[in-house]
Design a protein around this motif. Structure first.
Motif, PDB file in Angstrom:
ATOM      1  N   GLU A   1     -54.283  19.395 -83.633  1.00  0.00           N
ATOM      2  CA  GLU A   1     -53.240  19.486 -84.655  1.00  0.00           C
ATOM      3  C   GLU A   1     -52.502  20.824 -84.585  1.00  0.00           C
ATOM      4  O   GLU A   1     -51.264  20.865 -84.624  1.00  0.00           O
ATOM      5  CB  GLU A   1     -53.845  19.313 -86.046  1.00  0.00           C
ATOM      6  N   LEU A   2     -53.239  21.922 -84.463  1.00  0.00           N
ATOM      7  CA  LEU A   2     -52.591  23.233 -84.373  1.00  0.00           C
ATOM      8  C   LEU A   2     -51.727  23.342 -83.128  1.00  0.00           C
ATOM      9  O   LEU A   2     -50.641  23.927 -83.161  1.00  0.00           O
ATOM     10  CB  LEU A   2     -53.643  24.341 -84.383  1.00  0.00           C
TER      11      LEU A   2
ATOM     12  N   TRP B   1     -36.847  18.368 -84.766  1.00  0.00           N
ATOM     13  CA  TRP B   1     -38.062  19.162 -84.891  1.00  0.00           C
ATOM     14  C   TRP B   1     -37.656  20.586 -85.247  1.00  0.00           C
ATOM     15  O   TRP B   1     -36.840  21.192 -84.581  1.00  0.00           O
ATOM     16  CB  TRP B   1     -38.840  19.159 -83.576  1.00  0.00           C
TER      17      TRP B   1
ATOM     18  N   LYS C   1     -48.477  21.306 -83.627  1.00  0.00           N
ATOM     19  CA  LYS C   1     -47.556  22.040 -84.493  1.00  0.00           C
ATOM     20  C   LYS C   1     -46.940  23.220 -83.748  1.00  0.00           C
ATOM     21  O   LYS C   1     -45.789  23.569 -83.972  1.00  0.00           O
ATOM     22  CB  LYS C   1     -48.275  22.511 -85.748  1.00  0.00           C
TER      23      LYS C   1
ATOM     24  N   TYR D   1     -45.555  29.755 -89.487  1.00  0.00           N
ATOM     25  CA  TYR D   1     -46.581  29.256 -88.559  1.00  0.00           C
ATOM     26  C   TYR D   1     -46.768  30.213 -87.387  1.00  0.00           C
ATOM     27  O   TYR D   1     -45.807  30.689 -86.811  1.00  0.00           O
ATOM     28  CB  TYR D   1     -46.216  27.868 -88.020  1.00  0.00           C
TER      29      TYR D   1
ATOM     30  N   CYS E   1     -52.296  14.845 -84.802  1.00  0.00           N
ATOM     31  CA  CYS E   1     -52.226  15.313 -86.185  1.00  0.00           C
ATOM     32  C   CYS E   1     -52.816  14.384 -87.245  1.00  0.00           C
ATOM     33  O   CYS E   1     -53.139  14.842 -88.330  1.00  0.00           O
ATOM     34  CB  CYS E   1     -50.770  15.586 -86.559  1.00  0.00           C
TER      35      CYS E   1
ATOM     36  N   GLY F   1     -43.529  21.828 -83.794  1.00  0.00           N
ATOM     37  CA  GLY F   1     -43.104  22.220 -85.136  1.00  0.00           C
ATOM     38  C   GLY F   1     -43.295  21.053 -86.083  1.00  0.00           C
ATOM     39  O   GLY F   1     -44.275  20.334 -86.000  1.00  0.00           O
ATOM     40  N   GLN F   2     -42.356  20.840 -86.954  1.00  0.00           N
ATOM     41  CA  GLN F   2     -42.439  19.725 -87.907  1.00  0.00           C
ATOM     42  C   GLN F   2     -41.176  18.880 -87.829  1.00  0.00           C
ATOM     43  O   GLN F   2     -40.093  19.395 -87.583  1.00  0.00           O
ATOM     44  CB  GLN F   2     -42.645  20.263 -89.319  1.00  0.00           C
TER      45      GLN F   2
ATOM     46  N   ILE G   1     -42.078  25.554 -88.365  1.00  0.00           N
ATOM     47  CA  ILE G   1     -42.809  25.546 -89.623  1.00  0.00           C
ATOM     48  C   ILE G   1     -42.776  26.982 -90.141  1.00  0.00           C
ATOM     49  O   ILE G   1     -43.264  27.885 -89.465  1.00  0.00           O
ATOM     50  CB  ILE G   1     -44.255  25.072 -89.417  1.00  0.00           C
TER      51      ILE G   1
ATOM     52  N   THR H   1     -39.024  26.753 -80.893  1.00  0.00           N
ATOM     53  CA  THR H   1     -38.704  25.428 -81.410  1.00  0.00           C
ATOM     54  C   THR H   1     -38.329  24.501 -80.254  1.00  0.00           C
ATOM     55  O   THR H   1     -38.003  24.957 -79.154  1.00  0.00           O
ATOM     56  CB  THR H   1     -37.530  25.492 -82.408  1.00  0.00           C
TER      57      THR H   1
ATOM     58  N   TYR I   1     -47.839  12.049 -81.749  1.00  0.00           N
ATOM     59  CA  TYR I   1     -48.029  12.726 -83.008  1.00  0.00           C
ATOM     60  C   TYR I   1     -49.362  12.323 -83.646  1.00  0.00           C
ATOM     61  O   TYR I   1     -50.132  13.176 -84.037  1.00  0.00           O
ATOM     62  CB  TYR I   1     -46.854  12.434 -83.935  1.00  0.00           C
TER      63      TYR I   1
END
Length: 108
Positions: free
Chosen positions: A27-28, A44, A31, A50, A5, A35-36, A47, A69, A1
């Motif tokens: 980072e993109l 997870w 994600k 997104y 990010c 995801g988050q 987003i 996801t 991570y």
């Protein structure tokens, strides 16, 4: 991570794939792959709103990348057959996208 990010590299490095014309960043991509993290659910999640940076060349619309996801990826027949863990699914998703060039450069 953190590598994707948090560290400065993740936010300022622009990746461009010549084969599909994708302009993105670590980072993109993270994600898009993971995801988050939601501490309340300890999982997870997507987003909201997104969208992955998309292909601009050499790719028909029906073959363009789609956000899935981690639970969706874990439920695929390939992941189940290989008994992949969540970190392995995220790593495979990152490796199979624009991050491949970055990882491959480091590993050579």
């Amino acid at each position: 991570y953190r590598e994707h990010c948090v560290y400065g590299y993740a936010k300022v490095t622009t990746l461009f794939t010549r084969n599909y014309g994708i302009t993105t960043s670590p980072e993109l991509e993270f994600k898009g792959a993971a995801g988050q993290w939601t501490p309340n659910h300890r999982s997870w999640d997507a987003i909201p709103g997104y969208k992955l940076p998309s292909e601009t060349t050499n790719c028909p619309r029906e073959h363009m990348r789609k956000f899935l996801t981690v639970p969706e990826l874990m439920g695929t027949p390939s992941a189940a057959l290989a008994r992949l863990t969540e970190p392995e699914v995220v790593a495979a998703r990152l490796w199979s996208g624009p991050m491949y060039e970055q990882y491959n450069t480091v590993l050579r």
